[in-house]
Design an enzyme around this catalytic site. Structure first.
Site, PDB file in Angstrom:
ATOM      1  N   SER A 189       0.859  -1.185   0.000  1.00 25.44           N
ATOM      2  CA  SER A 189       0.000   0.000   0.000  1.00 25.44           C
ATOM      3  C   SER A 189       0.888   1.225   0.000  1.00 25.44           C
ATOM      4  CB  SER A 189      -0.899   0.012   1.239  1.00 25.44           C
ATOM      5  OG  SER A 189      -0.216   0.635   2.311  1.00 25.44           O
ATOM      6  N   LYS A 190       0.270   2.389  -0.209  1.00 25.53           N
ATOM      7  CA  LYS A 190       1.101   3.592  -0.352  1.00 25.53           C
ATOM      8  C   LYS A 190       1.805   3.965   0.944  1.00 25.53           C
ATOM      9  CE  LYS A 190      -2.682   6.960  -0.038  1.00 25.53           C
ATOM     10  NZ  LYS A 190      -3.896   6.163  -0.192  1.00 25.53           N
ATOM     11  N   ARG A 191       1.387   3.348   2.039  1.00 24.57           N
ATOM     12  CA  ARG A 191       2.061   3.625   3.305  1.00 24.57           C
ATOM     13  C   ARG A 191       3.327   2.784   3.498  1.00 24.57           C
ATOM     14  NH1 ARG A 191      -3.020   4.473   3.889  1.00 24.57           N
ATOM     15  NH2 ARG A 191      -3.481   2.259   3.985  1.00 24.57           N
ATOM     16  N   ASP A 192       3.500   1.760   2.665  1.00 21.28           N
ATOM     17  CA  ASP A 192       4.660   0.882   2.856  1.00 21.28           C
ATOM     18  C   ASP A 192       5.947   1.549   2.407  1.00 21.28           C
ATOM     19  OD1 ASP A 192       3.565  -1.478   3.998  1.00 21.28           O
ATOM     20  OD2 ASP A 192       2.540  -1.803   2.085  1.00 21.28           O
TER      21      ASP A 192
END
Ligand code: GLU
Length: 451
Positions: free
Chosen positions: A219-222
């Site tokens: 996900s874009k948080r990774d």
């Protein structure tokens, strides 16, 4: 007919590594086949688009070197893309969608429904021929079985993604739709729309997803998920592009370090791997280090000066020859340019701290007379070059009856603040006699040496 492909991002968030790879695979396919690569910003969802996201996409693609081949001339003569072809923006193509919707309505292939317009979806299964995943038969779900029709224009007049995507692919003459596998679920709708417009659909190539190293969905948080991490993180674009090539595509012989020109030569869609790719941050780091090591002196110099300036270190205050000689001792010694300020910043400031671990070990009362003796030996040198420095240090060690390291470690710490770094004799030679003596004296004045 020459292939025409496009990258069609929605500017709703930042450019993700998966998006960058989709852009790259499209670009590679166009370059490999001699076709055209288009950039189309899918910005019809006005509530979710941001101007900033568009800028990040354009900047990311330029940084990666993925230039698009055509597009409207940018109207803004003073803007950053002056004299340049901008991407296509869906927000500027609204009449096309309207016209196409009217045609569907006239032919009874779409109908008004509660203020919206719905498309009449065929009631039979649709086969999606896919160059990567093979034939996929899309069965209707139970819910779709009851009503497979879908909205193409919302009640507020906004055209929906499926419609704008297909109309543009059709009008732009796109021959191959290369995109993330998450869009496979939309493709039956798209094929049905193409048929309704009386045009054969393009060929499809859905690229498997990128997973985290542990196999979880990225996900874009990774870590490493956003391109901004690379643009500002000391990476070299060639290394990032090379790494992205390997994320889901594999050349014969499992080769890894390859120039983009070589990849263009052999890239093809059937070799895109059918299983999900795993993001391997260590491999990317390794590749980056390889590119840094092998890059030309000039480019190394340019990127180094930039990385140092970013860390607040102004190399302009030093003679060019000094800066070049200093950077020369750092080449091949780090993997990311963001490591350089800590590695070689000591060349450009006298105000550095000493690593506490080293202070404890090397700044000791018994090392004080040793360093003073070494200082004397250095003072007698007529030429302050690496060979002479090495010989002086080694003979001093023999005289003192200690190992070379006993002198090397405190000298390095005193002159650089670090316990590791460029070759000691070379860095001393670059710093020069005056600076080396100033630094030895500054260190020797510390209380740790007095005991
Ligand atoms: N705007 C869509 C996206 O960002 C594009 C899908 C496609 O490539 O067809 O995912």
């Amino acid at each position: 007919m020459k292939p025409r492909v496009r990258f069609a991002p929605s500017p709703t968030g930042f450019l993700h590594i998966g998006g960058a790879r989709t852009a790259l695979f499209n670009w590679l396919y166009a370059r490999h086949t001699g076709g055209s690569f288009l950039l189309r910003i899918e910005d019809t969802d006005t509530a979710r688009n941001t101007h900033e996201a568009v800028e990040v996409i354009l900047h990311g693609l330029r940084w990666l070197g993925l230039h698009w081949d055509e597009g409207p001339l940018t109207g803004d003569a003073t803007g950053p893309y002056k004299g340049d072809r901008g991407p296509y923006f869906q927000s500027q193509r609204r009449e096309n969608y309207q016209r196409r919707v009217e045609a569907l309505l006239v032919h009874g292939l779409a109908y008004a429904h509660e203020g919206a317009v719905k498309f009449k979806m065929p009631r039979e299964p649709i086969t999606i021929p896919d160059l990567i995943v093979g034939d996929v038969v899309r069965q209707l779900t139970d819910r779709e079985e009851a009503d497979p029709d879908f909205v193409i224009v919302r009640s507020d007049g906004q055209p929906v993604f499926h419609l704008t995507n297909v109309v543009d692919d059709l009008e732009m003459g796109i021959t191959h739709v290369i995109r993330g596998e998450d869009h496979l679920a939309n493709t039956a709708k798209h094929i049905a729309l193409f048929r309704a417009f009386g045009v054969p659909p393009p060929q499809y190539a859905h690229i498997p997803l990128i997973l985290n190293a542990d196999g979880s969905k990225m996900s874009k948080r990774d870590q490493g998920a956003l391109m901004t991490a690379y643009l500002g993180g000391g990476y070299v674009s060639e290394a990032v592009v090379n790494y992205l090539c390997l994320l889901g595509w594999s050349p014969k012989g499992n080769r890894e370090k390859m120039s983009l020109a070589e990849v263009v030569e052999i890239f093809d869609l059937p070799q895109v791997l059918r299983h999900n790719a795993r993001f391997d941050a260590d491999k990317l780091l390794w590749l980056n280090g390889e590119y840094v090591r092998e890059m030309s002196e000039d480019r190394f110099y340019e990127l180094s000066v930039h990385a140092l300036a970013k860390a607040g270190c102004d190399t302009n205050a030093f003679p060019l020859e000094y800066v070049k000689a200093a950077l020369d001792t750092c080449k091949g010694k780090f993997r990311l340019f963001s490591e350089l300020p800590a590695y070689g910043g000591f060349y450009f400031t006298d105000q550095f701290d000493y690593q506490p671990e080293g202070v404890k070990k090397d700044f000791t009362p018994e090392n004080k007379p040793r360093l003073l003796k070494l200082r004397d030996a250095f003072a007698r040198l007529s030429s302050f070059d690496p060979g002479a420095l090495e010989a002086a240090l080694k003979s001093t060690a023999v005289e003192l009856g200690v190992k070379v390291g006993v002198l090397v470690h405190p000298t390095r710490l005193a002159c650089t603040g670090n316990t590791a770094g460029p070759s000691l004799y070379h860095l001393l030679a670059v710093l020069g006699k005056e600076k080396v003596f100033q630094r030895l004296d500054r260190a020797l004045a510390r209380s740790e040496f007095a005991g």
